[in-house]
Design a protein around this motif. Structure first.
Motif, PDB file in Angstrom:
ATOM      1  N   TYR A 199      61.625  83.027  27.626  1.00  0.00           N
ATOM      2  CA  TYR A 199      63.406  83.400  27.039  1.00  0.00           C
ATOM      3  C   TYR A 199      64.362  82.339  27.449  1.00  0.00           C
ATOM      4  O   TYR A 199      65.045  82.583  27.471  1.00  0.00           O
ATOM      5  CB  TYR A 199      63.808  84.786  27.443  1.00  0.00           C
ATOM      6  CG  TYR A 199      62.896  86.285  27.489  1.00  0.00           C
ATOM      7  CD1 TYR A 199      62.718  86.326  25.710  1.00  0.00           C
ATOM      8  CD2 TYR A 199      61.652  86.072  27.934  1.00  0.00           C
ATOM      9  CE1 TYR A 199      62.267  87.425  25.003  1.00  0.00           C
ATOM     10  CE2 TYR A 199      61.090  87.475  27.569  1.00  0.00           C
ATOM     11  CZ  TYR A 199      60.998  87.596  25.981  1.00  0.00           C
ATOM     12  OH  TYR A 199      60.471  89.083  24.890  1.00  0.00           O
TER      13      TYR A 199
ATOM     14  N   SER B 140      65.038  83.217  23.102  1.00  0.00           N
ATOM     15  CA  SER B 140      65.644  84.540  23.005  1.00  0.00           C
ATOM     16  C   SER B 140      65.272  84.537  20.984  1.00  0.00           C
ATOM     17  O   SER B 140      65.791  85.657  20.774  1.00  0.00           O
ATOM     18  CB  SER B 140      66.385  84.047  23.487  1.00  0.00           C
ATOM     19  OG  SER B 140      66.308  84.140  25.019  1.00  0.00           O
TER      20      SER B 140
ATOM     21  N   GLY C  65      66.983  92.832  31.397  1.00  0.00           N
ATOM     22  CA  GLY C  65      66.424  92.052  30.531  1.00  0.00           C
ATOM     23  C   GLY C  65      67.157  92.697  29.190  1.00  0.00           C
ATOM     24  O   GLY C  65      66.915  93.830  28.522  1.00  0.00           O
ATOM     25  N   SER C  66      68.343  91.992  29.314  1.00  0.00           N
ATOM     26  CA  SER C  66      69.456  92.781  28.285  1.00  0.00           C
ATOM     27  C   SER C  66      69.540  92.332  26.744  1.00  0.00           C
ATOM     28  O   SER C  66      70.171  93.520  26.044  1.00  0.00           O
ATOM     29  CB  SER C  66      71.196  92.685  28.472  1.00  0.00           C
ATOM     30  OG  SER C  66      71.384  91.136  28.579  1.00  0.00           O
TER      31      SER C  66
ATOM     32  N   PRO D 132      74.574  93.702  33.085  1.00  0.00           N
ATOM     33  CA  PRO D 132      73.117  92.899  32.272  1.00  0.00           C
ATOM     34  C   PRO D 132      72.735  92.340  33.048  1.00  0.00           C
ATOM     35  O   PRO D 132      73.584  91.553  34.038  1.00  0.00           O
ATOM     36  CB  PRO D 132      73.157  93.167  30.786  1.00  0.00           C
ATOM     37  CG  PRO D 132      75.231  91.824  31.595  1.00  0.00           C
ATOM     38  CD  PRO D 132      75.702  92.779  32.743  1.00  0.00           C
TER      39      PRO D 132
ATOM     40  N   GLU E 225      69.767  89.318  33.066  1.00  0.00           N
ATOM     41  CA  GLU E 225      69.057  88.779  31.839  1.00  0.00           C
ATOM     42  C   GLU E 225      69.465  87.472  32.560  1.00  0.00           C
ATOM     43  O   GLU E 225      69.744  86.549  32.895  1.00  0.00           O
ATOM     44  CB  GLU E 225      69.826  88.691  30.609  1.00  0.00           C
ATOM     45  CG  GLU E 225      68.993  87.936  29.672  1.00  0.00           C
ATOM     46  CD  GLU E 225      67.336  87.838  29.138  1.00  0.00           C
ATOM     47  OE1 GLU E 225      67.123  87.460  28.914  1.00  0.00           O
ATOM     48  OE2 GLU E 225      68.099  89.143  28.602  1.00  0.00           O
TER      49      GLU E 225
ATOM     50  N   LEU F 255      72.363  86.731  27.787  1.00  0.00           N
ATOM     51  CA  LEU F 255      72.865  87.267  28.291  1.00  0.00           C
ATOM     52  C   LEU F 255      74.242  86.676  27.676  1.00  0.00           C
ATOM     53  O   LEU F 255      75.305  87.612  28.292  1.00  0.00           O
ATOM     54  CB  LEU F 255      73.472  86.311  29.917  1.00  0.00           C
ATOM     55  CG  LEU F 255      73.992  87.182  30.966  1.00  0.00           C
ATOM     56  CD1 LEU F 255      73.403  88.909  31.208  1.00  0.00           C
ATOM     57  CD2 LEU F 255      73.793  86.629  32.765  1.00  0.00           C
TER      58      LEU F 255
ATOM     59  N   THR G  47      75.307  88.684  25.652  1.00  0.00           N
ATOM     60  CA  THR G  47      75.462  90.241  25.591  1.00  0.00           C
ATOM     61  C   THR G  47      76.737  90.869  26.261  1.00  0.00           C
ATOM     62  O   THR G  47      77.337  92.068  25.749  1.00  0.00           O
ATOM     63  CB  THR G  47      74.339  91.166  26.858  1.00  0.00           C
ATOM     64  OG1 THR G  47      73.152  90.887  25.776  1.00  0.00           O
ATOM     65  CG2 THR G  47      74.513  92.017  26.600  1.00  0.00           C
TER      66      THR G  47
ATOM     67  N   CYS H 108      72.394  86.417  36.209  1.00  0.00           N
ATOM     68  CA  CYS H 108      71.894  86.258  35.285  1.00  0.00           C
ATOM     69  C   CYS H 108      70.850  85.914  36.446  1.00  0.00           C
ATOM     70  O   CYS H 108      70.673  85.634  36.978  1.00  0.00           O
ATOM     71  CB  CYS H 108      72.134  84.405  34.905  1.00  0.00           C
ATOM     72  SG  CYS H 108      71.142  83.457  34.003  1.00  0.00           S
TER      73      CYS H 108
END
Length: 323
Positions: free
Chosen positions: A38, A43, A86-87, A108, A110, A116, A119, A136
């Motif tokens: 990711y 992503s 894992g948002s 979140p 991520e 991130l 999101t 993060c």
């Protein structure tokens, strides 16, 4: 790089990634960690996968969340600090936050900085009064949670997408055990699980006709070439995903198309023609097996929700309180 307000930045360093990759390539069979899929392009490719007709997981889980959000909110209770592992795109989270009663904050967690940032942008736009405290980090390791300005009644860990299925049983138990510690005695964890179903449904989901999943898998090598000074030749590897009924899981590999040598940070690794390098598991659960995993981690299934076809489930876990 986009600046993320209130960010706690614990993302893996290049040395962390290199250590994980070198350890995996030294194993037999060779492995690469799926958590490094990711980056920004990875992503975006995963979002493309979720829109493929063969990939039933995302649309089924979204439908289940829409149908069950009010029941889930009642079971979770008001004034929760919602913590998501894992948002991703945040679509599922927005459904829950809409239904929850007076959520205190949203955190979140991520590994992808770009995912991130997206999101946080979407949550801020939709829930302007909600405190957002992003982290993060690699959620497979213990992550200290930021403390909201307003005290929460409890924590709710949200782990959708059947991401737990990407880990073997011991790893999954470790993650669930860490969740139990994070959510505390009054909290809970809402876990998405992909349920067992015929090979004819499962296997095409990881081998879509347009090749989005193949691009996603191969992009891992693109990232390693960029960040670790490796020289994987993408034309010499191919995506391969099969459903192994004995283990109730999809096993995804990169197949070496010829005998070759690859260098990673100055270290050489030889591949035989046809050699399989494992990059991901995707376990499909029964209720009995999932409940046993949870119990090993000191958790119990308090509530169950399934879609009408029993393809996908959401399970609310609580800690087992011993007398």
């Amino acid at each position: 790089m986009t600046v993320i307000p209130n960010l706690t930045d614990l993302r893996p360093t290049p040395d962390d990634i290199l250590g994980d990759v070198l350890t995996g390539l030294a194993q037999s069979p060779k492995r690469l960690p799926s958590k490094y899929f990711y980056d920004r392009r990875g992503s975006a490719l995963f979002e493309l996968i979720t829109r493929q007709p063969e990939y039933y997981l995302t649309r089924t889980e979204l439908g289940l969340l829409k149908a069950s959000a009010d029941q889930i909110a009642d079971a979770v209770g008001p004034q929760a600090h919602v913590v998501e592992y894992g948002s991703g795109s945040g679509k599922k989270t927005r459904l829950l936050l809409n239904a929850f009663k007076d959520p205190v904050a949203y955190t979140p967690i991520e590994i992808s900085h770009s995912a991130l940032a997206e999101t946080v942008r979407k949550i801020d736009r939709r829930f302007g009064s909600l405190e957002v405290l992003p982290v993060c980090a690699d959620f497979t390791k213990p992550v200290p949670l930021p403390r909201p300005a307003r005290k929460a009644d409890h924590a709710l860990i949200f782990f959708p997408g059947s991401t737990l299925g990407n880990f073997d049983a011991d790893e999954a138990i470790s993650i669930l055990r860490a969740m139990g510690q994070t959510m505390g005695s009054r909290g809970g964890a809402l876990i998405g699980i992909d349920l067992q179903k015929p090979r004819s449904i499962v296997e095409p989901a990881y081998n879509d006709k347009k090749g989005a999943t193949a691009c996603f898998t191969l992009n891992l090598l693109v990232r390693l070439n960029r960040e670790l000074d490796s020289n994987f030749d993408l034309d010499r590897f191919a995506h391969h995903a099969i459903y192994v009924e004995e283990h109730s899981r999809i096993q995804t590999f990169l197949i070496s198309q010829r005998e070759q040598e690859v260098e990673v940070a100055g270290r050489a690794f030889r591949f035989a023609a046809g050699e399989l390098m494992q990059v991901e598991y995707s376990h499909k659960y029964t209720d009995a097996f999932f409940s046993a995993l949870a119990a090993e981690a000191g958790l119990r299934v308090a509530h169950r929700w399934n879609d009408p076809n029993n393809w996908f489930g959401l399970r609310l876990l609580r800690r087992i309180e011993h007398a």
